[in-house]
Write a protein that holds these residues in place. Structure first.
Motif, PDB file in Angstrom:
ATOM      1  N   LEU A  75      64.314  49.235  57.593  1.00 41.62           N
ATOM      2  CA  LEU A  75      63.652  49.453  58.770  1.00 41.62           C
ATOM      3  C   LEU A  75      62.621  50.613  58.800  1.00 41.62           C
ATOM      4  O   LEU A  75      61.586  50.562  59.417  1.00 41.62           O
ATOM      5  N   GLU A  76      63.130  51.509  58.070  1.00 40.26           N
ATOM      6  CA  GLU A  76      62.202  52.792  58.100  1.00 40.26           C
ATOM      7  C   GLU A  76      61.178  52.908  57.051  1.00 40.26           C
ATOM      8  O   GLU A  76      60.314  53.604  57.455  1.00 40.26           O
ATOM      9  N   HIS A  77      61.423  52.187  56.026  1.00 40.16           N
ATOM     10  CA  HIS A  77      60.592  52.370  54.930  1.00 40.16           C
ATOM     11  C   HIS A  77      59.664  51.121  54.240  1.00 40.16           C
ATOM     12  O   HIS A  77      58.783  51.486  53.610  1.00 40.16           O
ATOM     13  N   LYS A  85      62.330  51.644  65.030  1.00 39.87           N
ATOM     14  CA  LYS A  85      62.591  51.391  63.601  1.00 39.87           C
ATOM     15  C   LYS A  85      64.191  52.016  63.115  1.00 39.87           C
ATOM     16  O   LYS A  85      64.286  52.503  62.127  1.00 39.87           O
ATOM     17  N   LYS A  86      65.062  52.092  64.238  1.00 40.84           N
ATOM     18  CA  LYS A  86      66.336  52.552  63.939  1.00 40.84           C
ATOM     19  C   LYS A  86      67.380  51.232  64.048  1.00 40.84           C
ATOM     20  O   LYS A  86      67.232  50.427  64.797  1.00 40.84           O
ATOM     21  N   SER A  87      68.362  51.382  63.036  1.00 43.27           N
ATOM     22  CA  SER A  87      69.351  50.250  62.938  1.00 43.27           C
ATOM     23  C   SER A  87      70.361  50.464  64.234  1.00 43.27           C
ATOM     24  O   SER A  87      70.994  51.625  64.143  1.00 43.27           O
ATOM     25  N   ALA A 110      69.017  50.063  57.369  1.00 42.15           N
ATOM     26  CA  ALA A 110      68.265  51.446  57.829  1.00 42.15           C
ATOM     27  C   ALA A 110      67.471  51.765  57.047  1.00 42.15           C
ATOM     28  O   ALA A 110      66.244  52.148  57.631  1.00 42.15           O
ATOM     29  N   ASP A 111      67.349  51.528  55.652  1.00 40.29           N
ATOM     30  CA  ASP A 111      66.263  51.873  54.648  1.00 40.29           C
ATOM     31  C   ASP A 111      65.158  50.878  55.241  1.00 40.29           C
ATOM     32  O   ASP A 111      63.905  51.610  54.997  1.00 40.29           O
ATOM     33  N   LYS A 117      66.604  50.675  70.235  1.00 39.30           N
ATOM     34  CA  LYS A 117      66.535  51.190  68.870  1.00 39.30           C
ATOM     35  C   LYS A 117      65.817  50.546  67.643  1.00 39.30           C
ATOM     36  O   LYS A 117      64.920  51.191  66.871  1.00 39.30           O
TER      37      LYS A 117
END
Length: 210
Positions: free
Chosen positions: A54-56, A41-43, A51-52, A37
Motif C-alpha cells: 500500500l505504501e510503496h 494508503k494505510k492498512s 502495508a508495504d 485508512k
C-alpha cells in the motif's frame, strides 16, 4: 478493467492489491475507518506485506462506502464478506453474500460476480437457479497474516467456471502474481466449493498450500 471488491478483510484486501497492479480496483466496506485508512494508503489489518504494498507500490486502488459507485461499470465484482460457520446449527451464515449478490445484480446486471467467501455445497448453483446467472465461485486458500503472499505465490488457482469469463478472471489473477506457471483448475461451481471445504476443514488452509 474496473473491479469492485466487497469486504475489506484479509481475503478482499489481498485480492484487491494483486488486481490493482494492472486494473482499477475499488474496495467497499460498511466500516468507515477501514475505508479512510485505505484511502490514506494505510492498512486496516495487520499484515506487513500488505502495508508495504500500500505504501510503496503503484496501485490503482481506492475505497468507498458506496456499493453503487463501486459497482457501476465494473467488469468484475468480488464478494469477500464474512460467512462464519455456526457449530450449533452446523451451517454457514451466507446472508451477507446473498444480500450483496442481490444488490450488485440490481446495480450492474451485466457484471460478473466472483464469490470468494466460503459457502456450503450447492450454494452457487442455487443462486444461479434463482436467476443470478453471472456468478462464479472462486475459492481462496490464504493464511491469515500471509494472505497477500499466498496470492502473489499461489500453489494453484481453482476457478468454479469453465467459460471464457472464468478464464479471463484467472488471467487477471495470474497477471498480478509474482509466481509464474501457476496451475489452473477449471471446475463446476459445486466442485470448487467442495475443494475449498475439504481444504479448510479437513486439512486447514495451510495444508492446501502445496
Amino acid at each position: 478493467m474496473k473491479i469492485a471488491v466487497i469486504g475489506i478483510g484479509y481475503v478482499g484486501l489481498s485480492n484487491a492489491i494483486v488486481l490493482a497492479q494492472h486494473n482499477e480496483v475499488v474496495l467497499v466496506d460498511v466500516i468507515e475507518e477501514k475505508v479512510n485508512k485505505l484511502n490514506l494508503k494505510k492498512s486496516p489489518i495487520v499484515e506487513p506485506l500488505i502495508a508495504d504494498y500500500l505504501e510503496h507500490h503503484t496501485l490503482r486502488l481506492s475505497a468507498t462506502l458506496s456499493l453503487e459507485s463501486a459497482c457501476l461499470n465494473a467488469d468484475f465484482v468480488l464478494v469477500a464478506t464474512p460467512t462464519d460457520y455456526n457449530d450449533q446449527t452446523n451451517s454457514f451464515d451466507t446472508s451477507s453474500v446473498k444480500e450483496v449478490v442481490k444488490k450488485v445484480s440490481a446495480i450492474a446486471p451485466q457484471t460478473t460476480i466472483i464469490i470468494k467467501s466460503t459457502v456450503p455445497l450447492g450454494f452457487t448453483e442455487k443462486l444461479i437457479a434463482q436467476g443470478y446467472k453471472n456468478i462464479i465461485f472462486v475459492p481462496e486458500f490464504l493464511r491469515e497474516g500471509r494472505a497477500l503472499y499466498d496470492n502473489l505465490y499461489p500453489s494453484r488457482l481453482v476457478i468454479g467456471d469453465v467459460s471464457e469469463r472464468g478464464k479471463t478472471f484467472a488471467q487477471l489473477m495470474m497477471q498480478g502474481a509474482i509466481k509464474k506457471d501457476i496451475p489452473v483448475l477449471y471446475t463446476q461451481p459445486t466442485e470448487a466449493e467442495a475443494i475449498k471445504i475439504i481444504c479448510q476443514y479437513l486439512l486447514g488452509n495451510a495444508g492446501c498450500i502445496f
